[in-house]
Write a protein that holds these residues in place. Structure first.
Motif, short mmCIF file in Angstrom:
data_model
loop_
_atom_site.label_atom_id
_atom_site.label_comp_id
_atom_site.label_asym_id
_atom_site.label_seq_id
_atom_site.Cartn_x
_atom_site.Cartn_y
_atom_site.Cartn_z
N UNK A 22 0.82 -1.08 0.06
CA UNK A 22 0.07 0.11 0.02
C UNK A 22 0.92 1.19 -0.03
N UNK A 23 0.49 2.22 -0.77
CA UNK A 23 1.12 3.50 -0.56
C UNK A 23 0.26 4.52 0.09
N UNK A 24 1.01 5.16 0.87
CA UNK A 24 0.17 6.18 1.99
C UNK A 24 1.00 7.37 2.03
N UNK A 25 0.22 8.56 2.45
CA UNK A 25 0.63 9.82 2.70
C UNK A 25 0.74 10.77 1.51
N UNK A 26 1.07 11.98 1.57
CA UNK A 26 0.86 12.95 0.59
C UNK A 26 1.53 12.51 -0.89
N UNK A 27 1.26 13.24 -1.84
CA UNK A 27 1.66 12.85 -3.30
C UNK A 27 3.09 12.45 -3.37
N UNK A 28 4.05 13.69 -2.92
CA UNK A 28 5.39 13.70 -3.01
C UNK A 28 6.12 13.06 -1.78
N UNK A 29 5.32 12.68 -0.96
CA UNK A 29 6.07 11.94 0.23
C UNK A 29 5.46 10.69 0.40
N UNK A 30 5.02 9.91 -0.58
CA UNK A 30 4.38 8.56 -0.46
C UNK A 30 5.33 7.62 0.46
N UNK A 31 4.78 6.86 1.21
CA UNK A 31 5.31 5.70 2.11
C UNK A 31 4.50 4.52 1.42
N UNK A 32 5.58 3.30 1.38
CA UNK A 32 5.09 1.97 0.97
C UNK A 32 4.95 1.26 2.31
N UNK A 33 3.83 0.42 2.52
CA UNK A 33 3.66 -0.43 3.52
C UNK A 33 3.24 -1.43 2.97
N UNK A 34 4.04 -3.04 3.45
CA UNK A 34 3.50 -4.11 3.17
C UNK A 34 2.41 -4.72 4.15
N UNK A 35 1.13 -5.13 3.57
CA UNK A 35 0.43 -5.69 4.43
C UNK A 35 -0.02 -7.27 4.10
N UNK A 36 0.00 -8.17 5.05
CA UNK A 36 -0.03 -9.61 4.91
C UNK A 36 -1.62 -9.71 4.93
N UNK A 37 -2.47 -10.24 3.74
CA UNK A 37 -3.86 -10.35 3.73
C UNK A 37 -3.98 -11.83 4.22
N UNK A 38 -3.04 -12.85 3.85
CA UNK A 38 -3.01 -14.25 4.23
C UNK A 38 -1.79 -14.64 4.49
N UNK A 39 -1.49 -15.37 5.59
CA UNK A 39 -0.21 -15.75 5.80
C UNK A 39 -0.14 -17.51 6.58
#
Length: 330
Positions: A22-39
């Protein structure tokens, strides 16, 4: 002579996982975060089983179903469905499985149901004679006759669902994957579909995997249940084992001869009062509590209610949400 035949493995998943970035945050300061839907899903389903795959919204059920049908590629683990790797052999696999999503239709909206089913025949390359025979059988079993020539957009939800089931079964799949197959249906339509699925399983050996929030589906159809919560398996076994794993109190329903304040009885807690009827949640042996109630009050009737599967599953979800350790899959 005792048979040593072992049912064929239809689904085999070992350490199955799926992550999303997932990409989060303002347009030019986006942060990427990994989410485990199934594990770490370990799941084996053998030929002829009916398995309920249960979990709250967001638990990972849909992601699992999409991996099983080849729509999503697993991030981790090993997955085989009917001996095939779904994401790599999706077209070949589609010819051997049937899929029904309760809130989506595979039928053509403006065509009569009969024409939609004829198009499905061509998609699955079913010979005309086999299609005619199969359609006649399904028309009788699912009572399609009165609306075969009705445009799909004019069908009721229950009629459309029966049409979707027919389309999914016309090519004689060995595995039927159902996502909420009775959602929004009336009691009669639900009963028709449940009895049809049981018959298909018993007479043709169709393996069925279904997700549902309708616990009536589970109690009527499923030989086995798998409960998933927050992407991980919380339980795998039969309904009796699930009830034993997550104890839910039995309830004594007391009908007094006249209305009275909430009863105070050792070994029970009054949880509801409606006129002369009271509901007592039991923490002691029902026989002992019944003896205490009848000794102290004038009773018109008594009934012990066993916990239903809905209450058991809800308790399991609540325990997981509160951070309690999940029961180990059997």
């Amino acid at each position: 002579m005792t048979s040593t035949h072992t049912p064929e493995t239809v689904i085999e998943a070992v350490g199955l996982g799926r992550d999303f970035v997932l990409s989060e945050g303002p347009l030019f300061r986006r942060r990427r975060r990994t989410v485990s839907a199934v594990r770490d899903i370990d799941l084996t389903v053998r030929s002829g089983e009916i398995v309920g795959y249960l979990g709250p919204n967001g638990a990972g059920k849909s992601s699992t179903m999409k991996m099983l049908t080849g729509i999503l590629t697993p991030t981790t683990g090993h997955l085989r469905v009917l001996g095939m790797e779904p994401s790599r052999e999706r077209t070949r696999l589609a010819a051997r499985i049937g899929v029904v999503f309760g809130q989506r239709t595979t039928l053509w909206w403006d065509l009569p149901l009969r024409d939609s089913l004829e198009l499905a025949r061509h998609m699955y390359r079913v010979p005309a004679a086999d299609h005619a025979r199969r359609l006649a059988e399904l028309t009788e079993l699912l009572e399609l006759g009165p609306f075969l020539d009705t445009p799909v957009r004019q069908l009721s939800l229950g009629q459309r669902m029966r049409g979707d089931l027919t389309a999914a079964l016309l090519h004689g799949p060995r595995l039927l994957v159902l996502d909420e197959p009775t959602i929004g249906l009336d009691v009669v339509s639900k009963s028709t579909i449940r009895e049809f699925l049981l018959r298909s399983n018993a007479e043709e050996g169709t393996t069925i995997l279904l997700t549902t929030h309708d616990l009536g589906d589970v109690e009527r159809l499923c030989h086995r249940v798998v409960v998933i919560d927050r992407g991980s398996m919380a339980y795998d076994g039969d309904l009796a084992g699930l009830r034993a794993t997550v104890p839910v109190p039995r309830v004594l329903v007391v009908d007094l001869t006249a209305p009275a304040p909430a009863l105070h009885v050792e070994g029970a807690r009054c949880v509801r009062v409606e006129g002369p009827r009271q509901w007592l949640e039991l923490s002691d042996n029902p026989t002992a509590v019944i003896g205490r109630v009848t000794a102290e009050h004038e009773i018109a009737d008594l009934t012990v209610q066993e916990p239903d599967i809905e209450g058991v599953v809800a308790s399991l979800y609540r325990g997981a949400a509160a951070g309690e350790p999940s029961p180990s899959p059997s």
